[in-house]
Write a protein that holds these residues in place. Structure first.
Motif, PDB file in Angstrom:
ATOM      1  N   ALA A 135       0.297  26.688 -40.625  1.00 57.76           N
ATOM      2  CA  ALA A 135      -0.837  25.904 -40.189  1.00 57.76           C
ATOM      3  C   ALA A 135      -1.867  27.053 -40.405  1.00 57.76           C
ATOM      4  N   ARG A 136      -2.983  26.442 -40.673  1.00 52.05           N
ATOM      5  CA  ARG A 136      -4.358  27.229 -40.938  1.00 52.05           C
ATOM      6  C   ARG A 136      -5.011  27.896 -39.553  1.00 52.05           C
ATOM      7  N   VAL A 137      -4.878  26.680 -38.727  1.00 47.09           N
ATOM      8  CA  VAL A 137      -5.237  26.859 -37.062  1.00 47.09           C
ATOM      9  C   VAL A 137      -4.303  26.367 -36.289  1.00 47.09           C
ATOM     10  N   ILE A 138      -3.987  26.815 -35.267  1.00 47.80           N
ATOM     11  CA  ILE A 138      -3.053  26.195 -34.077  1.00 47.80           C
ATOM     12  C   ILE A 138      -3.667  25.997 -33.099  1.00 47.80           C
ATOM     13  N   ASP A 139      -3.948  24.915 -32.481  1.00 47.54           N
ATOM     14  CA  ASP A 139      -4.797  24.509 -31.292  1.00 47.54           C
ATOM     15  C   ASP A 139      -3.841  24.180 -30.296  1.00 47.54           C
ATOM     16  N   ILE A 140      -4.066  24.900 -28.899  1.00 43.76           N
ATOM     17  CA  ILE A 140      -2.903  24.592 -27.907  1.00 43.76           C
ATOM     18  C   ILE A 140      -3.577  24.085 -26.731  1.00 43.76           C
ATOM     19  N   TYR A 141      -3.092  22.806 -26.353  1.00 47.32           N
ATOM     20  CA  TYR A 141      -3.555  22.104 -24.960  1.00 47.32           C
ATOM     21  C   TYR A 141      -2.704  22.170 -24.016  1.00 47.32           C
ATOM     22  N   SER A 142      -3.166  22.226 -22.627  1.00 46.75           N
ATOM     23  CA  SER A 142      -2.308  22.093 -21.244  1.00 46.75           C
ATOM     24  C   SER A 142      -3.514  22.012 -20.330  1.00 46.75           C
ATOM     25  N   VAL A 143      -2.745  21.690 -19.071  1.00 42.86           N
ATOM     26  CA  VAL A 143      -3.638  21.574 -17.748  1.00 42.86           C
ATOM     27  C   VAL A 143      -2.601  22.208 -16.851  1.00 42.86           C
ATOM     28  N   GLU A 144      -2.965  22.684 -15.647  1.00 37.08           N
ATOM     29  CA  GLU A 144      -2.388  22.867 -14.432  1.00 37.08           C
ATOM     30  C   GLU A 144      -0.924  23.952 -14.674  1.00 37.08           C
ATOM     31  N   ASN A 145       0.183  23.304 -14.227  1.00 36.88           N
ATOM     32  CA  ASN A 145       1.278  24.242 -14.436  1.00 36.88           C
ATOM     33  C   ASN A 145       1.413  24.461 -15.937  1.00 36.88           C
ATOM     34  N   SER A 146       1.278  23.779 -16.730  1.00 39.35           N
ATOM     35  CA  SER A 146       1.480  23.844 -18.293  1.00 39.35           C
ATOM     36  C   SER A 146       0.586  24.777 -18.902  1.00 39.35           C
ATOM     37  N   GLY A 161      -0.028  37.435 -35.715  1.00 41.53           N
ATOM     38  CA  GLY A 161      -1.148  37.397 -36.945  1.00 41.53           C
ATOM     39  C   GLY A 161      -1.645  35.976 -37.055  1.00 41.53           C
ATOM     40  N   LEU A 162      -1.137  34.838 -36.317  1.00 49.87           N
ATOM     41  CA  LEU A 162      -1.522  33.315 -36.585  1.00 49.87           C
ATOM     42  C   LEU A 162      -2.863  33.132 -35.986  1.00 49.87           C
ATOM     43  N   GLN A 163      -3.667  32.385 -36.515  1.00 52.10           N
ATOM     44  CA  GLN A 163      -5.008  31.879 -35.954  1.00 52.10           C
ATOM     45  C   GLN A 163      -4.780  30.601 -34.714  1.00 52.10           C
ATOM     46  N   CYS A 164      -4.848  31.326 -33.382  1.00 51.90           N
ATOM     47  CA  CYS A 164      -4.584  30.315 -32.442  1.00 51.90           C
ATOM     48  C   CYS A 164      -5.937  30.238 -31.618  1.00 51.90           C
ATOM     49  N   ARG A 165      -5.953  29.045 -31.010  1.00 51.51           N
ATOM     50  CA  ARG A 165      -7.053  28.822 -29.973  1.00 51.51           C
ATOM     51  C   ARG A 165      -6.725  27.982 -28.808  1.00 51.51           C
ATOM     52  N   GLY A 178     -11.540  18.154 -32.183  1.00 49.42           N
ATOM     53  CA  GLY A 178     -12.216  17.362 -32.985  1.00 49.42           C
ATOM     54  C   GLY A 178     -12.656  18.101 -34.315  1.00 49.42           C
ATOM     55  N   HIS A 179     -12.849  19.473 -34.500  1.00 50.20           N
ATOM     56  CA  HIS A 179     -12.922  20.192 -35.392  1.00 50.20           C
ATOM     57  C   HIS A 179     -11.747  20.782 -36.345  1.00 50.20           C
ATOM     58  N   LEU A 180     -10.478  19.827 -35.926  1.00 52.49           N
ATOM     59  CA  LEU A 180      -9.399  20.349 -36.756  1.00 52.49           C
ATOM     60  C   LEU A 180      -9.272  19.436 -38.198  1.00 52.49           C
ATOM     61  N   THR A 181      -8.352  20.062 -38.952  1.00 45.48           N
ATOM     62  CA  THR A 181      -8.298  19.315 -40.391  1.00 45.48           C
ATOM     63  C   THR A 181      -6.842  19.084 -40.458  1.00 45.48           C
ATOM     64  N   ASP A 182      -6.320  18.766 -41.787  1.00 43.75           N
ATOM     65  CA  ASP A 182      -4.997  18.194 -42.196  1.00 43.75           C
ATOM     66  C   ASP A 182      -4.013  19.668 -42.484  1.00 43.75           C
ATOM     67  N   GLN A 183      -4.984  20.615 -42.385  1.00 50.86           N
ATOM     68  CA  GLN A 183      -4.387  22.028 -42.558  1.00 50.86           C
ATOM     69  C   GLN A 183      -3.944  22.590 -41.429  1.00 50.86           C
ATOM     70  N   ASP A 184      -4.283  21.874 -40.154  1.00 53.97           N
ATOM     71  CA  ASP A 184      -4.047  22.593 -39.002  1.00 53.97           C
ATOM     72  C   ASP A 184      -3.127  21.810 -38.008  1.00 53.97           C
ATOM     73  N   VAL A 185      -2.515  22.440 -36.861  1.00 50.11           N
ATOM     74  CA  VAL A 185      -1.608  21.950 -36.150  1.00 50.11           C
ATOM     75  C   VAL A 185      -1.965  22.146 -34.744  1.00 50.11           C
ATOM     76  N   ALA A 186      -1.835  20.899 -33.733  1.00 49.49           N
ATOM     77  CA  ALA A 186      -1.977  20.889 -32.466  1.00 49.49           C
ATOM     78  C   ALA A 186      -0.865  20.874 -31.758  1.00 49.49           C
ATOM     79  N   VAL A 187      -0.753  21.698 -30.582  1.00 49.67           N
ATOM     80  CA  VAL A 187       0.576  21.752 -29.639  1.00 49.67           C
ATOM     81  C   VAL A 187       0.205  21.371 -28.223  1.00 49.67           C
ATOM     82  N   ALA A 188       0.716  20.538 -27.940  1.00 50.32           N
ATOM     83  CA  ALA A 188       0.368  20.016 -26.471  1.00 50.32           C
ATOM     84  C   ALA A 188       1.543  20.423 -25.386  1.00 50.32           C
ATOM     85  N   PHE A 189       1.299  20.696 -24.243  1.00 54.43           N
ATOM     86  CA  PHE A 189       2.324  20.906 -23.160  1.00 54.43           C
ATOM     87  C   PHE A 189       2.011  20.012 -22.056  1.00 54.43           C
ATOM     88  N   SER A 190       3.031  19.260 -21.616  1.00 54.41           N
ATOM     89  CA  SER A 190       2.864  18.042 -20.322  1.00 54.41           C
ATOM     90  C   SER A 190       4.211  17.836 -19.987  1.00 54.41           C
TER      91      SER A 190
END
Length: 288
Positions: A135-146, A161-165, A178-190
């Motif tokens: 991935a170019r950018v790795i976006d990570i989403y979570s709330v509360e305990n996650s 050295g990976l580019q994480c947000r 909303g600013h991700l592209t097809d070169q990126d990855v989103a990881v969600a914990f729930s």
């Protein structure tokens, strides 16, 4: 048919702590006592306007092992109510000995790790490792305990050295997605797979063309519906008084697995990155 007083009391005791969707189940039960006894979990979910996992979660918050046991009590109102046992092997009562808690908590954690190994698909795990590593950018989403395992993943991948947000603010999660592209990855914990902010962020990320990874405990949830890869940490829900206190155990274990998997995918590159990261913070070690 009468409803056992115990059920009314349990609903009243936990109502204030329920999530909005769970309150919809509680309200429907209060308003349709006689009807609920003959309903399947699917029937009740449809009538209350919620998902089936929400109904099951509500039943367990009442102290039952699942909806089937709750429905059994509705149909057998004269029998003694069940003892409080919302977590397999970790029923908690006011008279329990606090000295026994460490061993019981450890047993619960071990049980969840065993379920993780049974539930996790090695094929999907390999896909997730490859997506993160490329991935170019790795976006990570979570709330509360996650937020706990999500933060751990952000730190570990940062060391490589990976580019994480990672944003804990729900608005910023959506803006970032909303600013991700097809070169990126989103990881969600729930844990439940139904956390509204997390689902919306992952859905937006996928709509933007990013590859999506969900780490959860339930199949067929909104989160899994928007994931290209799902890593299941167990077969269902384990809570105590409605709080998934042990979800961190298996989800952090998955983070460690992903971390090791990424390193192994390009050992030379990532071992070198770890050496560099260690050198950058070497002066932060306390010298006394």
């Amino acid at each position: 048919m009468g409803i056992p007083v115990d059920i009314r009391q349990r609903i009243g005791n936990i109502y204030a702590s329920l999530r909005p969707a769970e309150r919809m189940v509680a309200t429907y039960i209060r308003d349709h006592y006689d009807d609920v006894a003959s309903m399947t979990v699917s029937d009740l979910a449809d009538k209350a306007g919620v998902s089936q996992p929400t109904v099951i979660r509500f039943a367990r918050k009442l102290g039952f092992t699942g909806y089937r046991d709750l429905r059994y009590t509705f149909n057998h109102p004269t029998e003694s109510p069940q003892s409080f046992d919302p977590l397999d092997g970790f029923d908690l009562h006011p008279w329990d000995n606090v000295d026994e808690i460490p061993a019981r908590a450890a047993a619960g954690a071990k049980s969840m790790l065993d379920e993780l190994l049974e539930s996790l698909s090695t094929k999907d795990f390999r896909k997730a490792v490859n997506l993160i590593g490329g991935a170019r950018v790795i976006d990570i989403y979570s709330v509360e305990n996650s937020v706990v395992p999500a933060t751990d993943l952000n730190i570990k991948l940062g060391y490589l050295g990976l580019q994480c947000r990672m944003n804990t603010d729900a608005y910023m999660q959506r803006i970032s997605a909303g600013h991700l592209t097809d070169q990126d990855v989103a990881v969600a914990f729930s844990y439940s797979g139904s956390s509204d902010d997390t689902v919306r962020a992952l859905r937006l990320a996928r709509n933007q063309g990013a590859k999506t990874i969900a780490i959860t405990n339930f199949n067929g949830t909104p989160l899994s519906n928007w994931a290209d890869v799902c890593l299941y940490a167990g077969r269902g829900e384990r809570t105590i008084y409605g709080n998934a206190i042990f979800s961190r155990v298996s989800h952090i274990a998955i983070v460690d697995m992903l971390y090791m998997g990424v390193i192994l995918s390009d050992y030379t590159r990532y071992s070198s990155a770890l050496d560099d990261s260690g050198r950058y913070i070497r002066d932060r070690v306390f010298q006394g």
